[in-house]
Design a protein around this motif. Sequence first.
Motif, PDB file in Angstrom:
ATOM      1  N   VAL B  27       0.759  -1.262   0.113  1.00  0.00           N
ATOM      2  CA  VAL B  27       0.104   0.052   0.164  1.00  0.00           C
ATOM      3  C   VAL B  27       0.832   1.359   0.085  1.00  0.00           C
ATOM      4  N   LEU B  28       1.971   1.229   0.741  1.00  0.00           N
ATOM      5  CA  LEU B  28       2.862   2.659   0.820  1.00  0.00           C
ATOM      6  C   LEU B  28       4.242   1.916   0.781  1.00  0.00           C
ATOM      7  N   ARG B 102       9.238   6.119  -3.757  1.00  0.00           N
ATOM      8  CA  ARG B 102       8.730   5.447  -4.859  1.00  0.00           C
ATOM      9  C   ARG B 102       9.193   4.188  -5.532  1.00  0.00           C
ATOM     10  N   LEU B 103       8.824   3.182  -6.369  1.00  0.00           N
ATOM     11  CA  LEU B 103       9.116   2.060  -6.758  1.00  0.00           C
ATOM     12  C   LEU B 103       9.458   2.192  -8.308  1.00  0.00           C
ATOM     13  N   ASP B 104      10.592   1.649  -8.833  1.00  0.00           N
ATOM     14  CA  ASP B 104      10.932   1.755 -10.100  1.00  0.00           C
ATOM     15  C   ASP B 104      10.291   0.626 -10.785  1.00  0.00           C
ATOM     16  N   GLY B 105       9.336   1.164 -11.425  1.00  0.00           N
ATOM     17  CA  GLY B 105       8.518   0.011 -12.389  1.00  0.00           C
ATOM     18  C   GLY B 105       9.094  -0.607 -13.260  1.00  0.00           C
ATOM     19  N   GLY B 110       9.902  -3.533  -8.514  1.00  0.00           N
ATOM     20  CA  GLY B 110       8.849  -2.718  -8.823  1.00  0.00           C
ATOM     21  C   GLY B 110       7.633  -3.070  -9.111  1.00  0.00           C
ATOM     22  N   PRO B 114       1.893  -3.249  -7.661  1.00  0.00           N
ATOM     23  CA  PRO B 114       1.372  -2.477  -8.556  1.00  0.00           C
ATOM     24  C   PRO B 114       0.165  -1.131  -7.806  1.00  0.00           C
ATOM     25  N   ASP B 115       0.056  -1.615  -6.728  1.00  0.00           N
ATOM     26  CA  ASP B 115      -1.001  -0.519  -5.770  1.00  0.00           C
ATOM     27  C   ASP B 115      -0.305   0.427  -4.727  1.00  0.00           C
ATOM     28  N   GLN B 116       1.039   0.441  -5.031  1.00  0.00           N
ATOM     29  CA  GLN B 116       1.924   0.904  -3.724  1.00  0.00           C
ATOM     30  C   GLN B 116       1.683   2.453  -4.269  1.00  0.00           C
ATOM     31  N   ALA B 117       1.283   3.318  -3.225  1.00  0.00           N
ATOM     32  CA  ALA B 117       1.112   4.761  -3.209  1.00  0.00           C
ATOM     33  C   ALA B 117       2.574   5.301  -3.776  1.00  0.00           C
ATOM     34  N   GLN B 118       2.717   6.293  -4.423  1.00  0.00           N
ATOM     35  CA  GLN B 118       4.139   6.814  -4.878  1.00  0.00           C
ATOM     36  C   GLN B 118       4.107   8.042  -4.211  1.00  0.00           C
ATOM     37  N   LEU B 119       5.150   8.570  -3.439  1.00  0.00           N
ATOM     38  CA  LEU B 119       5.523   9.737  -2.590  1.00  0.00           C
ATOM     39  C   LEU B 119       6.540  10.303  -3.134  1.00  0.00           C
TER      40      LEU B 119
END
Lengths: 313, 313
Positions: B27-28, B102-105, B110, B114-119
């Motif tokens: 989620v985060l 953030r995650l590197d897609g 990454g 797929p649902d992780q919020a990006q801050l």
Amino acid sequence: MAFPQVEAFRGGEDLVRVVGHRGARGVLPENSMIGFDFTLSIGVPLLEFDVVLTADNVPVITHNHHLHAPTFRDADGQFLIGEEPKVSSLTFEQIQKFDIGRLDGQTAYGQRFPDQAQLDRVRVPKLVDLLDLINAPENGNAYLMLELKSDPDLAHDTTYRESFVGRVLRDVRGTGLSSRTILHSFDWNLLAECQRQAPDLPTSYLTQLPENADDPGEDSSKTICPDFRGRRDDIPHLVKDAGGAFWCPYFADVTAESVALAKDLGLCVVVWTVNEPEDISRMIDLRVDAIVTDYPGRVQRHLSDLGMDWQTA
Amino acid sequence: MAFPQVEAFRGGEDLVRVVGHRGARGVLPENSMIGFDFTLSIGVPLLEFDVVLTADNVPVITHNHHLHAPTFRDADGQFLIGEEPKVSSLTFEQIQKFDIGRLDGQTAYGQRFPDQAQLDRVRVPKLVDLLDLINAPENGNAYLMLELKSDPDLAHDTTYRESFVGRVLRDVRGTGLSSRTILHSFDWNLLAECQRQAPDLPTSYLTQLPENADDPGEDSSKTICPDFRGRRDDIPHLVKDAGGAFWCPYFADVTAESVALAKDLGLCVVVWTVNEPEDISRMIDLRVDAIVTDYPGRVQRHLSDLGMDWQTA
């Protein structure tokens, strides 16, 4: 006249806005303060939510005109069975006895949100609870898409319409948030009343083509929406002519042509409710202005992966 | 001797505990304060997280011994490329220059969330930041599963081991949280050192069978874990004999027999990392004591639908 609350929802070449649907229904109970808090905390300052009046005339945040059995539990912790009481038949105090923190997994509606956190002692908020939250200094960039839920039983009652709009505006004006609120509805008569009472608040026109199916468990608003049969390609013009600032179509209804037409007319195109990865991708490709979603993190992931933004710096 | 922090993780007939993995990685951003806050806010007071020492001897919360390229961005907002610097080669201040929001897609890692919020502007927390949060009055029911990440390069260095454990214990004791913390590791030598320095803190033994594959992008800990080939059925005995309070197997490794054996030995069985619906269902059926998950809301949904609890009232 430029409305700051309209520009807050407007996209750009590498910018598609994200709007939290009922807070973040995929993650937390819908239309709850904890859901709004979460959405704001992840850098999504645009919130969509629904307002209905109680018997004692308190604007509360809940989606349906009746207490929604798959999300309302009574004081014994049981999901409602039998006839759902109308929100307008209960006082605010009576509604506070219900807990909206969980989903009934036995229902088609409950099964739609398999990741939603399950909580206890979560109550239906007042509209002013959310307005007060938005007034907190850390939420200075937040904007509201306030959906007025038109009671189908009273759809032609002009006195009800006047008093509903007036009561909601009293809260919005009372908290000084007129310039951060959009008034949003499926009911075009109600939106006309909004414009009459509040020319300083832009209006947002929800539409759904009759041929596209409703999601399971939703309270259809097609009875109060104009009949668009045979006028599909004209909808942006109809919204513009009605004085709308936003066109808010069901995402499956839009085409590249209709998005382009709406933008040419100066409308913001805000699509709902976009949750599936392929639908999110398609809406980004179409460069809608904003995507209303139950999964704001998921839409952020899509945009981040594409090197796109959902907020200006 | 009864440890309150062990009982906090123990399940029951209609009770399976939920433990937030690195906060709520689905989620985060993982191992972030906002992730821990979220998990606590949804009524999941059991947190798992990872501790590594910086060059200036500050225990920080991060998973890998090297800055993890798919989750670390530099001051220009770019994900790391080339060799990942070691956490132990950088000061706390240097590490604060990186953003973990953030995650590197583009990476397999990454793509797993797929649902992780990006801050933006999310920093690696100190261990004491989390300990202070747990000491807040509203988190009085929270307990910590503190994973000590053993540096494979120093796995046989007893001086390092003593000083690492000592430094972590200084923070835990300094914040008065000894009775709310479990010391958790793949490294059984390190856990022996924990028992020597802190007989009042129970220990938790992570295991993973060599035949089961690691998840993509994870820093394997198999090099510091004992070799369990041919001893699969003995693992609960080995944990018990080593003085463990928890057996924490990879979820795919457990069987009805091994769970029953571990429980007979008085161990808490805490499985990781369980994210897929069918795996969650299987672990609930096996009545493990607790499920470590990146999706705490998802596990709550499963339990709620079954009329089961994840917390005692």
